[in-house]
Design an enzyme around this catalytic site. Sequence first.
Site, PDB file in Angstrom:
ATOM      1  CD  GLU A  50      61.858 144.797  47.676  1.00 15.30           C
ATOM      2  OE1 GLU A  50      61.943 144.580  48.899  1.00 15.30           O
ATOM      3  OE2 GLU A  50      62.585 145.601  47.075  1.00 15.30           O
ATOM      4  CE  LYS A  52      55.278 153.760  47.959  1.00 13.48           C
ATOM      5  NZ  LYS A  52      54.271 154.157  48.977  1.00 13.48           N
ATOM      6  CD  GLU A 143      57.036 151.806  54.957  1.00 14.82           C
ATOM      7  OE1 GLU A 143      56.189 152.704  54.851  1.00 14.82           O
ATOM      8  OE2 GLU A 143      58.228 151.948  54.628  1.00 14.82           O
ATOM      9  CE  LYS A 258      63.855 148.855  46.748  1.00 15.63           C
ATOM     10  NZ  LYS A 258      64.213 148.360  48.091  1.00 15.63           N
ATOM     11  CB  CYS A 374      18.707 173.496  59.249  1.00 15.48           C
ATOM     12  SG  CYS A 374      19.838 172.497  60.256  1.00 15.48           S
ATOM     13  CB  CYS A 377      17.899 173.714  64.052  1.00  9.62           C
ATOM     14  SG  CYS A 377      18.583 174.772  62.759  1.00  9.62           S
ATOM     15  CB  CYS A 398      22.110 174.672  64.346  1.00 11.65           C
ATOM     16  SG  CYS A 398      22.036 173.167  63.341  1.00 11.65           S
TER      17      CYS A 398
END
Length: 638
Positions: A50, A52, A143, A258, A374, A377, A398
């Site tokens: 099956e 999942k 589920e 299974k 940076c 800034c 900043c």
Amino acid sequence: RLGSVGTKFDQHKHKYRLYSLDNSNNYDELIKWYERVTKEVGEGAELVCELKIDGLAVALTYEDGIFTTGVTRGDGVVGENITNNLRTIKAIPLKVFILPSPFGGEDSAERKRLSIVSVRGFRHEERVSEKLGKGYNFDVRGEIYMPKSSFEKLNEENLQNGEKIFANPRNAASGSIRQLDSSITAKRDLSMFCYGAILDGFVAKTHYETIQLLKKLGFKTNPNIEVVKNIQEAIAYCEKWEHKRFELDYATDGVVIKVNDLALQQELGFTSRAPKWATAFKFPPEEVNTKLLDIEINVGKTGAVTPVAILEPVQLAGSTVSRASLHNFDEIKRLDIRIGDTVLIKKAAEIIPKVIKVSEHSSISNTFIPPDRCPVCQTPLETREGEVNLYCPNSMFCPAQIKAKIEYWVSKEAIDIDFVGPSIIEQLFDKNMIKSAADLYALSQQDFMQLDLVQDKSAFNIYNSIQSSKNRPLARFLTALSIKHVGKETAQILANHFKSLENVINAEIEELATVEGVGEKIAQSIYDFFRNENTLKFLSQLKQLGVEPNSEVFEAKSDILAGKTIVLTGTLQSMTRDEANEKIRLLGGKTVSSVSKNTSYVIAGESAGSKLVKAQNFGVIILSEDDFLGMIKEGNIG
């Protein structure tokens, strides 16, 4: 997935325990699992494959054919009672009727097998006798999931309304099913696939027959279930769906395999946490090649400057990817990544895209040079001893750091404010309506209506969500402050020890350093933070606006791990890292981020790294995930 039990809903003890599943991560492991099965029950054990479903596991109870209780998996023994929310999901029958059969008497096997009618609501009651479902009690496992199309639609609407954006369909389903207002759940287009049941009084000799019976009862079952003769046919099923799964309108991350015969299942039994007769085969992460168009530089709340790959859009694991993590500049140098290259990418844990390697260098590409200022800034960047990142030291001014700190303040990990996402914060900041997280609490509902795509209802939701967050627990407040070296774990330790924010602020370095799990380096960081003039102004502003942490301290529900310090490393299979932390706290223990000689245990999951090596060198007790779960179940704590 085994997890922690939430506090929003009433706790409910499962009538039948919900076990987790062991994982097989490759076909060799799958073959070894089947060899263990056949060793116990003989050759030729028929299997069922099956898909999942990547969703939220629930257990449904029916009494006299009527849906009475719906509970999340929780820790497998106790879950959250979310019955009212589950009633809103159309795929869940509210009443099941067993009708008299032309094939035999009232209690014949044929009647139980074939003569079944399911009804969503109660509008057919007048035409169907109330007595017909009497005596039929059963439990169904399923589920809950959100279709991909519904997930994309929800995120589009939330983006327009300035509300929370979900990372993936599983998170969207989990968040939707845990709404305190069931009318919100009803609007979220959730569905459910059933994958098992405990059917008292019904005739079924195999798992496949059970699924078919559930289908006749009116439950939604996955149409891609398949009976196979042996493990080689199971592997062929996995290979078929590894790529075909992306054609589906729901997320799936593997295959559950299974033993089909229920008698053989009973003979094989269980380990401390999982059935021996089942395993979950996890699909390997999908990898694809694409072109690296650019490298963008991001600045985080701590000032850390990190590179992000801007990619030619490509389909990966069911979604379009145009950005990916590059971690740090050392990683770029190690992989010799250059703009224009063809790179191989994959999704870590099926969520976060990252660049794995360069597949082909471009003939015109040049070596990437890290920035020295940076990008936001223009402050000169710094390096810090023992760290690979570059940092912008302009923490107070900043714009990138300020916005990142506000985003972290509202995040689920910190203060947890719904409806305030990055797009809302960006607009508020650009319009000069906020300069810090404290400014959020001074805004009115009318202020939010000045933002793009925010209407009356959205503004009302944003305002109320902010105002209702004023008295969060102390641990969350300390986390949200973004103190250097202080994450959720350390914040909880500080909250438990000092009890109030005032006590933390007034603590001397010596006192802070003696708290187990803190140490001198973190103590110095905390001490300096609360003696910074800007910090004190920020805290004063919050207090004036009525924002003060709740000093109610978390209390464990058991002392089974009292006094134990635990480090988690690697990937856990049956629970997330947050769920494991919560479980340890509930049992009286505490988790810390680093290994020392005083560490009680290290719980090592898959791909455990340097922390595992350090634990081995210190002689710390190392537990597998199964060891840990078995230990706390039996109460065998040494």
